[in-house]
Design an enzyme around this catalytic site. Sequence first.
Site, PDB file in Angstrom:
ATOM      1  N   ASP A  12       0.866  -1.174   0.000  1.00  0.00           N
ATOM      2  CA  ASP A  12       0.000   0.000   0.000  1.00  0.00           C
ATOM      3  C   ASP A  12       0.909   1.232   0.000  1.00  0.00           C
ATOM      4  OD1 ASP A  12      -2.404   1.593   0.470  1.00  0.00           O
ATOM      5  OD2 ASP A  12      -1.685   1.772   2.524  1.00  0.00           O
ATOM      6  N   ASP A  14      -0.164   5.170   0.935  1.00  0.00           N
ATOM      7  CA  ASP A  14      -0.425   6.104   2.029  1.00  0.00           C
ATOM      8  C   ASP A  14      -0.564   5.354   3.354  1.00  0.00           C
ATOM      9  OD1 ASP A  14      -0.882   8.756   0.539  1.00  0.00           O
ATOM     10  OD2 ASP A  14      -2.223   7.385  -0.513  1.00  0.00           O
ATOM     11  N   ASP A 168      -1.639  -0.839   5.934  1.00  0.00           N
ATOM     12  CA  ASP A 168      -1.903  -0.326   7.286  1.00  0.00           C
ATOM     13  C   ASP A 168      -3.372  -0.297   7.649  1.00  0.00           C
ATOM     14  OD1 ASP A 168      -2.291   1.827   5.361  1.00  0.00           O
ATOM     15  OD2 ASP A 168      -2.471   3.163   7.096  1.00  0.00           O
TER      16      ASP A 168
END
Length: 226
Positions: A12, A14, A168
């Site tokens: 991922d 961001d 995240d």
Amino acid sequence: MNGAMSGLVAFDLDGTLVDSAADLAAAASALTVELGGRALGRAEVVAMVGEGAAVLVERARLAAGLDPETPAALARFLAIYDERMLDTTELYPGVRLMLDALDPLLPLAVVTNKPDRPAVRVLEALGVRHYFLEVIGGEGVWPRKPDPSGLLSLAAHARGGPIVLVGDSPVDAETAARAGAAFVLAAYGFGAAGFGEAPATPFVAASPSDLPRVIGDAVRLGRQTS
């Protein structure tokens, strides 16, 4: 990118590779104020991130008391964000060293819900685009996460080895589960609060410096069970 062993690691963007929270929050707040709503705080906006720009804009408008169907709001947000996306955004400490460690071992890719052009721009500006054989954004050929199609499209690069997704947020965890991939939680990222006390994976990295070890554990387990 070299990739000496079978398997693939997708990241991922961001909240995993880059800390972009302040710039995303500033852009979303500028949009809502411009449209006649209230300013939004950083923590509010961070909780809205993870499912793509269109969802972020809809959530921001609702939080600011605006009509969620405001015409052209998404285009305006992207224009505002384009002007400030690199004001404070930076790699998390240790990310570059982590990529240096993994690059000779496994193919690396990015699978993000950020639109393709901003995603590539951020990676290029921060000097890490060259590590990734593909950058799959949220407004391109493949549906946004948690749809696993983008992640699964990378399977040929894994050469029969396991696929690991590092992220995240719960969206990333769901994407990995739907793809049959291992999920490594970037617990330092701003989306990790969405898991509460249950990280949904045994593979947890408290900092980017933990990622080579934790990813290695996930890859080895994947090879044993495949």
